[in-house]
Write a protein that holds these residues in place. Sequence first.
Motif, mmCIF file in Angstrom:
data_model
loop_
_atom_site.group_PDB
_atom_site.id
_atom_site.type_symbol
_atom_site.label_atom_id
_atom_site.label_comp_id
_atom_site.label_asym_id
_atom_site.label_seq_id
_atom_site.Cartn_x
_atom_site.Cartn_y
_atom_site.Cartn_z
ATOM 1 N N GLY A 39 -10.697 18.803 3.956
ATOM 2 C CA GLY A 39 -9.740 19.240 2.901
ATOM 3 C C GLY A 39 -8.919 18.180 2.245
ATOM 4 N N ALA A 40 -8.722 17.309 2.827
ATOM 5 C CA ALA A 40 -8.064 16.005 2.229
ATOM 6 C C ALA A 40 -8.779 15.141 1.218
ATOM 7 C CB ALA A 40 -7.468 15.001 3.513
ATOM 8 N N ILE A 41 -9.912 14.973 1.832
ATOM 9 C CA ILE A 41 -10.985 14.321 0.839
ATOM 10 C C ILE A 41 -11.043 14.990 -0.409
ATOM 11 C CG2 ILE A 41 -13.432 13.728 0.633
ATOM 12 C CD1 ILE A 41 -13.453 13.004 3.469
ATOM 13 N N TRP A 42 -11.307 16.583 -0.346
ATOM 14 C CA TRP A 42 -11.618 17.177 -1.469
ATOM 15 C C TRP A 42 -10.270 17.223 -2.362
ATOM 16 C CZ3 TRP A 42 -15.514 20.066 -3.561
ATOM 17 C CH2 TRP A 42 -15.196 20.831 -4.584
ATOM 18 N N THR A 43 -9.248 17.299 -1.868
ATOM 19 C CA THR A 43 -7.873 17.324 -2.520
ATOM 20 C C THR A 43 -7.664 15.879 -3.435
ATOM 21 O OG1 THR A 43 -6.870 18.522 -1.108
ATOM 22 C CG2 THR A 43 -5.161 17.391 -2.627
ATOM 23 N N ILE A 44 -8.169 14.782 -2.690
ATOM 24 C CA ILE A 44 -8.024 13.504 -3.236
ATOM 25 C C ILE A 44 -9.130 13.605 -4.312
ATOM 26 C CG2 ILE A 44 -8.579 11.093 -2.997
ATOM 27 C CD1 ILE A 44 -7.405 11.545 -0.143
ATOM 28 N N ALA A 45 -10.224 14.084 -4.231
ATOM 29 C CA ALA A 45 -11.215 14.002 -5.095
ATOM 30 C C ALA A 45 -11.104 14.892 -6.379
ATOM 31 C CB ALA A 45 -12.614 14.440 -4.637
ATOM 32 N N THR A 46 -10.339 15.846 -6.418
ATOM 33 C CA THR A 46 -10.132 16.725 -7.377
ATOM 34 C C THR A 46 -8.903 16.287 -8.017
ATOM 35 O OG1 THR A 46 -8.980 18.379 -5.853
ATOM 36 C CG2 THR A 46 -11.451 18.763 -6.217
ATOM 37 N N GLN A 47 -7.914 16.187 -7.361
ATOM 38 C CA GLN A 47 -6.402 15.780 -7.982
ATOM 39 C C GLN A 47 -6.392 14.315 -8.255
ATOM 40 O OE1 GLN A 47 -3.536 17.654 -5.747
ATOM 41 N NE2 GLN A 47 -4.142 19.513 -5.648
ATOM 42 N N GLY A 48 -6.988 13.351 -7.352
ATOM 43 C CA GLY A 48 -6.631 12.008 -7.472
ATOM 44 C C GLY A 48 -5.684 11.781 -6.829
ATOM 45 N N ILE A 49 -5.414 10.291 -6.982
ATOM 46 C CA ILE A 49 -4.211 9.507 -6.406
ATOM 47 C C ILE A 49 -3.707 8.597 -7.308
ATOM 48 C CG2 ILE A 49 -4.582 10.123 -3.813
ATOM 49 C CD1 ILE A 49 -5.688 7.466 -3.502
ATOM 50 N N GLU A 50 -2.569 8.224 -7.145
ATOM 51 C CA GLU A 50 -1.815 7.307 -7.904
ATOM 52 C C GLU A 50 -1.680 5.961 -7.050
ATOM 53 O OE1 GLU A 50 1.704 8.663 -9.930
ATOM 54 O OE2 GLU A 50 0.892 10.105 -10.880
ATOM 55 N N ALA A 51 -2.110 4.750 -7.287
ATOM 56 C CA ALA A 51 -2.272 3.772 -6.563
ATOM 57 C C ALA A 51 -1.271 2.755 -7.253
ATOM 58 C CB ALA A 51 -3.551 3.141 -6.274
ATOM 59 N N HIS A 52 -0.198 2.559 -6.606
ATOM 60 C CA HIS A 52 0.832 1.586 -7.437
ATOM 61 C C HIS A 52 0.839 0.393 -6.341
ATOM 62 C CE1 HIS A 52 1.966 4.391 -10.283
ATOM 63 N NE2 HIS A 52 2.005 5.215 -9.419
ATOM 64 N N LEU A 81 0.817 -1.181 0.025
ATOM 65 C CA LEU A 81 -0.155 0.058 0.174
ATOM 66 C C LEU A 81 0.932 1.194 0.063
ATOM 67 C CD1 LEU A 81 -2.561 -0.972 2.663
ATOM 68 C CD2 LEU A 81 -2.875 -1.353 0.289
ATOM 69 N N PRO A 82 1.623 1.425 -1.020
ATOM 70 C CA PRO A 82 2.321 2.838 -0.984
ATOM 71 C C PRO A 82 1.542 3.911 -1.380
ATOM 72 C CG PRO A 82 2.477 1.684 -3.245
ATOM 73 C CD PRO A 82 1.798 0.618 -1.999
ATOM 74 N N VAL A 83 0.108 3.701 -1.527
ATOM 75 C CA VAL A 83 -0.697 4.777 -1.807
ATOM 76 C C VAL A 83 -0.980 5.591 -0.228
ATOM 77 C CG1 VAL A 83 -2.725 3.417 -1.064
ATOM 78 C CG2 VAL A 83 -3.040 5.341 -2.470
ATOM 79 N N LEU A 84 -0.517 4.978 0.706
ATOM 80 C CA LEU A 84 -0.809 5.517 2.115
ATOM 81 C C LEU A 84 0.094 6.854 2.121
ATOM 82 C CD1 LEU A 84 -0.368 2.391 4.590
ATOM 83 C CD2 LEU A 84 -2.366 3.700 3.990
ATOM 84 N N LYS A 85 0.850 7.127 1.667
ATOM 85 C CA LYS A 85 1.635 8.335 1.482
ATOM 86 C C LYS A 85 0.548 9.426 1.018
ATOM 87 C CE LYS A 85 6.285 7.078 0.306
ATOM 88 N NZ LYS A 85 7.158 7.228 -0.835
ATOM 89 N N SER A 86 -0.112 9.332 0.061
ATOM 90 C CA SER A 86 -1.151 10.320 -0.328
ATOM 91 C C SER A 86 -2.414 10.169 0.439
ATOM 92 C CB SER A 86 -1.814 9.632 -1.815
ATOM 93 O OG SER A 86 -0.803 9.682 -2.759
ATOM 94 N N LEU A 87 -2.432 9.317 1.405
ATOM 95 C CA LEU A 87 -3.673 9.278 2.415
ATOM 96 C C LEU A 87 -3.280 9.883 3.803
ATOM 97 C CD1 LEU A 87 -5.318 5.997 1.727
ATOM 98 C CD2 LEU A 87 -6.098 8.059 0.560
ATOM 99 N N ALA A 88 -1.884 10.197 3.919
ATOM 100 C CA ALA A 88 -1.344 10.569 5.034
ATOM 101 C C ALA A 88 -2.234 11.949 5.838
ATOM 102 C CB ALA A 88 0.252 11.139 4.960
ATOM 103 N N GLY A 89 -2.572 12.822 4.664
ATOM 104 C CA GLY A 89 -3.412 14.168 5.146
ATOM 105 C C GLY A 89 -4.602 13.631 5.834
ATOM 106 N N LEU A 90 -5.447 12.654 5.304
ATOM 107 C CA LEU A 90 -6.664 12.216 5.599
ATOM 108 C C LEU A 90 -6.397 11.472 6.971
ATOM 109 C CD1 LEU A 90 -9.490 11.639 5.196
ATOM 110 C CD2 LEU A 90 -9.131 9.795 3.726
#
Length: 519
Positions: A501-514, A442-451
């Motif tokens: 704010g974290a949810i809005w950023t994820i929804a608008t910018q998306g995240i890269e899930a590798h 789950l390297p995507v956890l970096k992108s979810l750190a704010g949430l």
Amino acid sequence: MSEVVEMNSSPIITIPPLQSQYHSSSNSPIIPSQFLDSNPETPKSPFVNAARIMASPMKKAVTNMKTYLQEVGHLTKLDPQDAWLPITESRNGNAYYAAFHTLSSGIGFQALLLPLAFTALGWVWGIISLSFAFIWQLYTLWLLIDLHESVPGTRYSRYLRLSMAAFGERLGKILALFPITYLAGGTCVSLIMIGGSTLKIFVQILCNNSSHENGANSISTVDWYMVFVLSAVILSQLPNLNSIAGVSLIGAITAVTYCTLTWVLSVTKSRPLGISYDPVETKSDIAKICNILNALGIIAFAFRGHNLVLEIQGTMPSTLKNPSSVPMWKGVKFSYLIIACCLFPMAIGGYWAYGNLIPANGGMLGALNQYHRNDTSRVVLGLTSLFIVINSLTSFQIYAMPVFDNLEFRYTSNKNGPCPWWFRTGLRVFFGCLAFFISVALPVLKSLAGLIGGIALPVTLAYPCLMWIMIKKPQKYSANWWLNWSLGSLGMVLSVLLVFGAIWTIATQGIEAHFFKPQ
């Protein structure tokens, strides 16, 4: 009977009334007046005299017992299970140990991201927000230290137990269990990602190899994660929290060193062309608000370690005469003076050096490699990366200790005895493997750190204020009542806004899930 039970009288040697006739005799020894009864005409009962004589050793015994309790300790309800768990197994800590642990857990890779917050807040609001957050979290630290022994006869050496005592067993678990688990286990996963990737950068700098086909780059990121985890698991075999004091000292030294190196190099080098200090332009007002919230989140996340304060204080001896709060607060004050000397120059100097050009990924370390890689000694760059790796290794130990403590708590509760050494070793190896698996899968956890960090924020800024009110019960509408209710409510509101704010950023910018492909 009032004379018999009086304990405050001095020892009295009573002279029988018949002896007073010898006082006037010239041939008899003269007896000092203090030994003579003041009323020789009234004979006294020998039982009263005996009781007065017996009062002296009774008083001495009571005094000795009181002194013993003051010097040795409280009449604390001792839980034998505490002697089997790694956090409270050893209680010979001191202010130096507290400073080492607090520094090691309080300075981390989040500090490298502080200049990013200024790109959204600007100079004035950035400095105000950083200063307010520093004072706020230092105040909540003091509250936690004060709550450690707030109930006579009880020491709250774990954050979850204090939460359950303040909010009730069920609500306390609901509020604190997930944030504490994330701040312990989740931080260990993040340290694997940071430490492994930085170890790869260190070897690349050491080998001076920029080719992706040969040398250090031929080793995958997963392999570097594995090297880091193996080192962390070996180091984690130290038995208890006090035994890693030296490890925490090394972590504190490396953290202060790489923070200082990073901002000093950035300030002394020439600034890149096109630098600007204007707030980042956004497409909409909502996006601007989300950027501000993310900036506040970066500042809030830079102050960490509140979930470990009670655990650190639990390693100290405590008596009525010398409570554990005194050395703990001394260690915290010293460590946070150093932390302030690291974080404020990092934020202000980093923003001055790079402005809005600071990379969103990597923060100060990324900016140093991007703008000054060619005009900075490879030795300095390599040492900076090496210190980050060492600090990540040492921080892993202190953040993993609550996890080890919880795992061993399950075993000791069932077996009613301490863990054998082979089982303790197996538990720590198991946790290291689990954290390694999560970091790879789950390297995507970096992108979810704010949430996730927004959910865990109340542990630092809100819960201590609310728990202090619930346990201390200050007078309603008093200054302390208003202060703690205001800060606690503000912390909860800020947590909700950061999650939004974290949810809005994820929804608008998306995240890269590798998944299973860490970058």
